[in-house]
Design an enzyme around this catalytic site. Structure first.
Site, PDB file in Angstrom:
ATOM      1  N   ASP A  67      -5.463   8.731   4.257  1.00  0.00           N
ATOM      2  CA  ASP A  67      -5.134   9.168   2.880  1.00  0.00           C
ATOM      3  C   ASP A  67      -6.263   9.969   2.210  1.00  0.00           C
ATOM      4  O   ASP A  67      -6.168  10.929   1.626  1.00  0.00           O
ATOM      5  CB  ASP A  67      -5.006   8.116   1.907  1.00  0.00           C
ATOM      6  CG  ASP A  67      -3.863   7.130   2.130  1.00  0.00           C
ATOM      7  OD1 ASP A  67      -2.704   7.485   2.748  1.00  0.00           O
ATOM      8  OD2 ASP A  67      -4.100   5.821   2.077  1.00  0.00           O
ATOM      9  N   HIS A  76       0.747  -1.192   0.235  1.00  0.00           N
ATOM     10  CA  HIS A  76       0.101  -0.078   0.148  1.00  0.00           C
ATOM     11  C   HIS A  76       0.712   1.270   0.004  1.00  0.00           C
ATOM     12  O   HIS A  76       0.698   2.238  -0.987  1.00  0.00           O
ATOM     13  CB  HIS A  76      -0.958  -0.061   1.274  1.00  0.00           C
ATOM     14  CG  HIS A  76      -1.890   1.262   1.497  1.00  0.00           C
ATOM     15  ND1 HIS A  76      -3.038   1.339   1.474  1.00  0.00           N
ATOM     16  CD2 HIS A  76      -1.489   2.338   2.079  1.00  0.00           C
ATOM     17  CE1 HIS A  76      -3.420   2.504   1.536  1.00  0.00           C
ATOM     18  NE2 HIS A  76      -2.367   3.147   1.896  1.00  0.00           N
ATOM     19  N   GLU A  77       1.855   1.386   0.919  1.00  0.00           N
ATOM     20  CA  GLU A  77       2.669   2.131   1.177  1.00  0.00           C
ATOM     21  C   GLU A  77       3.518   2.524  -0.113  1.00  0.00           C
ATOM     22  O   GLU A  77       4.106   3.583  -0.671  1.00  0.00           O
ATOM     23  CB  GLU A  77       3.626   2.299   2.395  1.00  0.00           C
ATOM     24  CG  GLU A  77       2.937   2.314   3.706  1.00  0.00           C
ATOM     25  CD  GLU A  77       1.949   3.640   3.732  1.00  0.00           C
ATOM     26  OE1 GLU A  77       2.314   4.675   3.350  1.00  0.00           O
ATOM     27  OE2 GLU A  77       0.951   3.557   4.339  1.00  0.00           O
ATOM     28  N   HIS A  82       2.018   4.565  -2.741  1.00  0.00           N
ATOM     29  CA  HIS A  82       2.150   6.108  -2.576  1.00  0.00           C
ATOM     30  C   HIS A  82       3.364   6.260  -3.227  1.00  0.00           C
ATOM     31  O   HIS A  82       3.466   7.351  -3.875  1.00  0.00           O
ATOM     32  CB  HIS A  82       1.873   6.380  -1.165  1.00  0.00           C
ATOM     33  CG  HIS A  82       0.669   6.408  -0.492  1.00  0.00           C
ATOM     34  ND1 HIS A  82      -0.456   6.891  -0.986  1.00  0.00           N
ATOM     35  CD2 HIS A  82       0.108   5.608   0.752  1.00  0.00           C
ATOM     36  CE1 HIS A  82      -1.650   6.737  -0.288  1.00  0.00           C
ATOM     37  NE2 HIS A  82      -1.247   5.757   0.717  1.00  0.00           N
TER      38      HIS A  82
HETATM   39 ZN   LIG Z   1      -2.031   5.190   2.494  1.00  0.00          ZN
END
Ligand SMILES: [Zn+2]
Length: 341
Positions: free
Chosen positions: A147, A53-54, A57
């Site tokens: 987020d 997930h990170e 980003h």
């Molecule tokens: Zn996030």
């Protein structure tokens, strides 16, 4: 701080926050209570999911020229620590993480319809798919530090300006955190209480960082200093100096001898009534008149005031009060400016 470095992916260090140990304890407890290694396996895969997930980003952020300092893993999620948030890229950077989680969640959900890995009777892929969907969904809550807060700010900032949009997202985050805390206390849900604290302080920190960054952007030491400061001579007696302070009401003064800055003295340096200023003065902390306020603030972390110089000549003083007042005035200015748009 308080974190353990694990390894690097895409040149980005992955670090475990010290509170992660708490999560480990919970998982070990689960494994023992339910007498199954399922929870340990699930925990490792969830950890991998959070990293992915990170990285989502980070991948988009890198395209906008952002440097990723590290990915920090907390018991309730991860944070990709960036050196800055480019304003035009924020929407895409914010969405990228939840998109990765939803992609993993939906793929695993579909796969688990046909085939699943059973560990001690638990469906591993199905459970992992749900966790990824929750991870994506929780992060879309439109409040800082999630987020969704970034996404909300990116959308709002077109209309209200960056600082005001940040404040809105911060306040939604705080209200949400207080509701979660209340629910957590009522239901005695420890996890919910922890999440509420994480959200509250995360929102507050985000707000402060942005406020300072935004308000002091393009502001130099010379812009906020008090010019032509009142100086004292090193030979002034302490009795005289006390009367002098009473008259001018500043807490700190530069000590000047033959036109040169030789020290500084303030209310905190005086402990006895005898002697002269020279006996009590200390070395001044100097900043250049063109130095950024961010740098000035770093230098002010252990002193109450810094002395602004130009080519070695004293030009002004910046005290902590000056910083606070300048901040209030600049904020008002920014707010009035954004009303014009
Ligand atoms: Zn996030």
């Amino acid at each position: 701080m308080y974190s353990i470095r694990l390894f690097k992916i895409m040149g980005i260090p992955i670090e475990l926050h010290i509170t992660f140990i708490l999560f480990l304890i919970i998982i070990v407890a689960f494994s023992i209570i339910y007498d199954s290694i399922f929870w340990a396996i699930l925990f490792i895969l969830l950890f991998v999911s959070v990293v992915l997930h990170e990285l989502g980003h980070s991948y988009v952020a890198k395209k906008y020229g952002v440097r990723i300092e590290k990915i920090l893993l907390l018991p309730i999620g991860g944070v990709a620590m960036m050196d800055k948030i480019p304003k035009e890229g924020e929407l895409k950077i914010g969405i990228a993480g939840p998109l990765v989680s939803f992609a993993i969640g939906i793929s695993l959900l579909v796969i688990s319809r046909f085939f699943d890995v059973n560990v001690d009777g638990y469906p591993l892929l199905y459970t992992l798919s749900l966790l990824n969907l929750i991870l994506g969904g929780f992060n879309l809550i439109p409040a800082f530090p999630m987020d969704g807060g970034r996404i909300l700010r990116a959308i709002l900032s077109k209309k209200y300006g960056y600082l005001k949009s940040t404040k809105i997202a911060v306040n939604i985050g705080k209200i949400l955190a207080l509701i979660m805390l209340l629910l957590g206390l009522l239901s005695m849900n420890v996890m919910l209480i922890l999440v509420s604290l994480f959200v509250y302080f995360g929102a507050e920190q985000e707000g402060k960082v942005v406020e300072v960054d935004e308000v002091f952007k393009n502001i130099k030491a010379k812009d906020i200093m008090t010019p032509n400061p009142i100086c004292v001579s090193p030979d002034m007696s302490i009795e005289e100096f006390l009367d002098f302070m009473l008259k001018h009401k500043y807490f700190g003064y530069p000590v000047v001898e033959d036109g040169k800055l030789v020290g500084c003295i303030g209310i905190n340096n005086i402990h006895k009534k005898d002697g002269i200023v020279r006996d009590y003065m200390e070395d001044p902390v100097l900043v250049d008149e063109d130095e950024d306020i961010k740098e000035v603030l770093k230098k002010m972390s252990h002193v109450d005031r810094v002395f602004v110089v130009k080519n070695g000549k004293l030009e002004g003083i910046i005290s902590k009060t000056d910083i606070l007042r300048a901040m209030n005035i600049l904020e008002l200015k920014e707010e009035l400016d954004s009303q014009l748009n």
